[in-house]
Design a protein around this motif. Structure first.
Motif, PDB file in Angstrom:
ATOM      1  N   UNK A  70     -14.531  -5.061   0.519  1.00 54.54           N
ATOM      2  CA  UNK A  70     -14.116  -5.681  -0.738  1.00 54.54           C
ATOM      3  C   UNK A  70     -12.629  -5.398  -0.952  1.00 54.54           C
ATOM      4  N   UNK A  71     -11.893  -6.346  -1.512  1.00 54.47           N
ATOM      5  CA  UNK A  71     -10.463  -6.126  -1.763  1.00 54.47           C
ATOM      6  C   UNK A  71     -10.244  -5.356  -3.068  1.00 54.47           C
ATOM      7  N   UNK A  72     -10.557  -4.078  -3.065  1.00 53.11           N
ATOM      8  CA  UNK A  72     -10.481  -3.262  -4.277  1.00 53.11           C
ATOM      9  C   UNK A  72      -9.025  -2.998  -4.662  1.00 53.11           C
ATOM     10  N   UNK A  73      -8.767  -2.651  -5.922  1.00 56.91           N
ATOM     11  CA  UNK A  73      -7.400  -2.303  -6.327  1.00 56.91           C
ATOM     12  C   UNK A  73      -6.820  -1.159  -5.505  1.00 56.91           C
ATOM     13  N   UNK A  74      -7.646  -0.184  -5.138  1.00 58.01           N
ATOM     14  CA  UNK A  74      -7.170   0.945  -4.349  1.00 58.01           C
ATOM     15  C   UNK A  74      -6.707   0.497  -2.970  1.00 58.01           C
ATOM     16  N   UNK A  75      -7.488  -0.353  -2.338  1.00 56.88           N
ATOM     17  CA  UNK A  75      -7.118  -0.859  -1.019  1.00 56.88           C
ATOM     18  C   UNK A  75      -5.855  -1.707  -1.099  1.00 56.88           C
ATOM     19  N   UNK A  76      -5.780  -2.591  -2.085  1.00 54.56           N
ATOM     20  CA  UNK A  76      -4.598  -3.450  -2.221  1.00 54.56           C
ATOM     21  C   UNK A  76      -3.345  -2.634  -2.508  1.00 54.56           C
ATOM     22  N   UNK A  77      -3.487  -1.573  -3.316  1.00 52.15           N
ATOM     23  CA  UNK A  77      -2.334  -0.730  -3.621  1.00 52.15           C
ATOM     24  C   UNK A  77      -1.827  -0.035  -2.364  1.00 52.15           C
ATOM     25  N   UNK A  78      -2.739   0.440  -1.521  1.00 54.30           N
ATOM     26  CA  UNK A  78      -2.336   1.082  -0.270  1.00 54.30           C
ATOM     27  C   UNK A  78      -1.676   0.092   0.678  1.00 54.30           C
ATOM     28  N   UNK A  79      -2.231  -1.110   0.758  1.00 52.72           N
ATOM     29  CA  UNK A  79      -1.668  -2.118   1.655  1.00 52.72           C
ATOM     30  C   UNK A  79      -0.263  -2.513   1.222  1.00 52.72           C
ATOM     31  N   UNK A  80      -0.081  -2.697  -0.059  1.00 55.70           N
ATOM     32  CA  UNK A  80       1.254  -3.069  -0.567  1.00 55.70           C
ATOM     33  C   UNK A  80       2.241  -1.918  -0.378  1.00 55.70           C
ATOM     34  N   UNK A  81       1.779  -0.686  -0.573  1.00 50.83           N
ATOM     35  CA  UNK A  81       2.648   0.476  -0.374  1.00 50.83           C
ATOM     36  C   UNK A  81       3.112   0.554   1.084  1.00 50.83           C
ATOM     37  N   UNK A  82       2.200   0.337   2.008  1.00 47.82           N
ATOM     38  CA  UNK A  82       2.565   0.351   3.425  1.00 47.82           C
ATOM     39  C   UNK A  82       3.559  -0.764   3.752  1.00 47.82           C
ATOM     40  N   UNK A  83       3.345  -1.942   3.183  1.00 49.82           N
ATOM     41  CA  UNK A  83       4.221  -3.076   3.463  1.00 49.82           C
ATOM     42  C   UNK A  83       5.632  -2.851   2.947  1.00 49.82           C
ATOM     43  N   UNK A  84       5.794  -2.042   1.919  1.00 50.26           N
ATOM     44  CA  UNK A  84       7.117  -1.744   1.366  1.00 50.26           C
ATOM     45  C   UNK A  84       7.810  -0.584   2.081  1.00 50.26           C
ATOM     46  N   UNK A  85       7.026   0.224   2.780  1.00 52.74           N
ATOM     47  CA  UNK A  85       7.551   1.488   3.303  1.00 52.74           C
ATOM     48  C   UNK A  85       8.734   1.337   4.251  1.00 52.74           C
ATOM     49  N   UNK A  86       8.747   0.364   5.179  1.00 51.12           N
ATOM     50  CA  UNK A  86       9.908   0.273   6.074  1.00 51.12           C
ATOM     51  C   UNK A  86      11.239   0.098   5.339  1.00 51.12           C
ATOM     52  N   UNK A  87      11.209  -0.568   4.200  1.00 49.32           N
ATOM     53  CA  UNK A  87      12.443  -0.855   3.471  1.00 49.32           C
ATOM     54  C   UNK A  87      12.825   0.289   2.534  1.00 49.32           C
ATOM     55  N   UNK A  88      11.884   1.183   2.281  1.00 47.20           N
ATOM     56  CA  UNK A  88      12.163   2.384   1.487  1.00 47.20           C
ATOM     57  C   UNK A  88      12.665   3.505   2.388  1.00 47.20           C
ATOM     58  N   UNK A  89      12.008   3.665   3.548  1.00 41.76           N
ATOM     59  CA  UNK A  89      12.335   4.760   4.466  1.00 41.76           C
ATOM     60  C   UNK A  89      13.287   4.355   5.579  1.00 41.76           C
TER      61      UNK A  89
END
Length: 213
Positions: free
Chosen positions: A100-119
């Motif tokens: 299921x596309x839970x808020x927790x899963x979506x939050x983790x996926x979005x966080x990972x997708x942003x990480x290269x541009x943060x780090x």
């Protein structure tokens, strides 16, 4: 943080508007997966939406059903990842097979997708992201591992997706245990991939999966 102009200019002397890149990605997704059942819109300046496509993961030739979702980010590839070298693809989008596309899963996926541009880094096949604590309820695993799709429609998306002349890597998201991470560090990725085959690694993320090592 890059300005909006820099985002649009990244990787192309004559960039299409951001909305055209967005629609281009979604059109390729839909050509293989149909229309998403859900889309989770990002309100941040670096917009990374998440689309959820329903799927029965049981092969057509087999009986039964195993229903879940293919989650795909839409926006990570808007700009090139910093520091990409060699033959690695300079842009990426993330894919995660979930029940299921839970808020927790979506939050983790979005966080990972942003990480290269943060780090100021980049993601490719076999790369890992170690978290300071388990990122999901119900699991002790703390490390994300990126692989590439092996299911037909998802491989075709990866082969077709291109932004501003750059090929885009589609990376599948997986969570692994501390012991599995140590195996990869000591012996490389191939022995771990063999373990996945040996244990019939389920395509849909299972937070209660036991370590294979």
């Amino acid at each position: 943080m890059f300005s909006r102009l820099a985002k649009l200019m990244s990787g192309s002397s004559e960039p299409l508007p951001e909305t055209d890149f967005y629609r281009h990605r979604l059109a390729i997704y839909e050509s293989e997966l149909g229309e998403p059942e859900h889309s989770f819109t990002d309100r941040a300046e670096r917009r990374i939406d998440i689309h959820a496509f329903g799927r029965d993961f049981v092969p057509v030739c087999e009986e039964g059903s195993d229903e879940g979702y293919v989650l795909l980010t839409n926006g990570m590839s808007e700009q090139r990842m910093p520091g990409v070298h060699g033959d690695a693809k300079p842009r990426a989008e993330l894919m995660w097979y979930v029940r299921e596309p839970t808020p927790e899963i979506c939050a983790n996926l979005r966080r990972l997708a942003n990480l290269p541009f943060i780090d100021t880094t980049w993601f490719g096949f076999g790369h890992r992201v170690a978290m300071p604590a388990p990122p999901m309820a119900g699991t002790e695993f703390q490390t994300f591992l990126f692989l590439t799709p092996i299911i037909g429609p998802d491989k075709r998306i990866a082969e077709a997706l291109e932004i501003a002349g750059d090929p885009v890597e589609i990376l599948t998201v997986n969570l692994i245990s501390r012991q599995e991470l140590e195996l990869i560090k000591s012996w490389g990725l191939d022995p771990f991939l063999d373990l996945l085959d040996m244990h019939d690694y389920p395509p849909i993320f299972d937070p209660a999966r036991k370590s294979y090592v």
